[in-house]
Scaffold this motif. Structure first.
Motif, short mmCIF file in Angstrom:
data_model
loop_
_atom_site.label_atom_id
_atom_site.label_comp_id
_atom_site.label_asym_id
_atom_site.label_seq_id
_atom_site.Cartn_x
_atom_site.Cartn_y
_atom_site.Cartn_z
N SER A 52 33.42 -0.18 -21.89
CA SER A 52 32.14 -1.44 -22.44
C SER A 52 31.81 -2.20 -22.55
CB SER A 52 31.45 0.56 -23.65
OG SER A 52 30.70 -0.26 -23.62
N GLY A 53 31.16 -3.52 -22.24
CA GLY A 53 31.01 -4.86 -22.30
C GLY A 53 31.25 -5.51 -21.67
N ALA A 54 32.17 -4.93 -20.66
CA ALA A 54 33.27 -5.61 -19.49
C ALA A 54 32.35 -5.29 -18.48
CB ALA A 54 34.33 -5.25 -19.38
N GLU A 55 30.87 -5.78 -18.02
CA GLU A 55 30.62 -5.27 -17.13
C GLU A 55 30.68 -6.36 -15.80
OE1 GLU A 55 29.54 -2.00 -19.54
OE2 GLU A 55 29.06 -4.33 -20.41
#
Length: 273
Positions: free
Chosen positions: A177-180
């Motif tokens: 999550s947060g590395a999209e």
């Protein structure tokens, strides 16, 4: 740059016998791929010799009817890489780059092949292959397909210089999550090799990673041969392989929806952007 484009075309596919001559919207599959290869070569000023590598007299006769150059190869050859190496040995030529374009690659845009040829101009490149950045929608579809048990669809991660770090049938990199914003690159099964790299590669043994993933390009990485990955744009078109008659019908539906890649299929066609 002098390039040799080899199109491996076997008759005896276990899942789809006679696949190279199967019609795709009225045009035999092999004819489509041959015309795409010629269009890619023409887009680069006519550079490139296009040769069909087969193990079957029916395919060779069809190629002759097209006016295409064909070379007979041993039916015992295991894969397209080995067939390309056999053609190189038979022709006795030393092109700058040997391109392996699979005979079922009917939805490969000619500008993608041309991008591979362009990347091959770099003298530091020993082996080169394309990949396309996946949209959120395409990634969601691939993720769902993998969850349903489908094997198809290979992704690749690269170093900062563009060389491949790893290819996998799993979706890589794993994004927390947060590395999209980290892109996922879908590998396109098209390769260019320096002649000496191709000759060395087919002489090497299969390694454990290649065996585990069933991805022949991992043989190069396992033996320290760098693979340059060139990012390409499909311009809104869909990447799709043909391994079965169901795949062929899906391919025809995509062409119906997205349009033809060339304006003619006689080997003189121009790309439709």
């Amino acid at each position: 740059m002098n390039a040799l484009v080899v199109i491996p075309a076997r008759w005896g596919s276990t899942r789809f016998p006679g696949k190279p001559l199967a019609p795709v919207r009225g045009v035999p599959m092999l004819q489509r791929v041959w015309a795409l290869a010629r269009a890619a070569a023409a887009s680069r000023g006519g550079e490139g010799r296009v040769v069909i590598a087969t193990d079957d007299d029916r395919i060779a006769a069809f190629a002759a009817g097209l006016g295409a150059e064909a070379v007979m190869t041993d039916p015992a050859i295991c894969n397209g890489t080995e067939r390309a190496a056999a053609v190189l040995a038979r022709l006795g030529t030393r092109p700058d780059l040997v391109v392996n374009l699979q005979g079922d690659a009917v939805l490969t845009p000619p500008w993608v092949v041309a991008a591979l040829l362009e990347a091959g101009r770099d003298p530091a490149v020993r082996m080169v292959t394309p990949a396309a950045r996946m949209s959120a929608e395409a990634l969601a579809r691939l993720t769902a397909a993998k969850a349903a048990g489908e094997v198809g669809g290979t992704t690749v991660v690269t170093a900062r210089n563009g060389d491949a770090l790893y290819f996998s049938k799993s979706i890589i990199p794993f994004r927390r999550s947060g590395a999209e914003d980290v892109p996922v690159l879908r590998h396109i099964g098209l390769y260019g090799y320096r002649p000496e790299t191709l000759e060395a590669l087919v002489a090497l043994p299969m390694g454990p990673l290649e065996r585990a993933e069933s991805l022949e390009q991992l043989r190069a990485l396992e033996h320290g041969i760098p693979i340059r990955v060139v990012e390409v744009d499909y311009r809104g078109r869909t990447h799709w392989g043909v391994d079965s008659e169901d795949d062929l019908r899906r391919c025809e539906a995509l062409i119906e929806a997205e349009g033809e890649l060339l304006d003619r299929w006689d080997g003189t066609g121009s790309a439709r952007a």
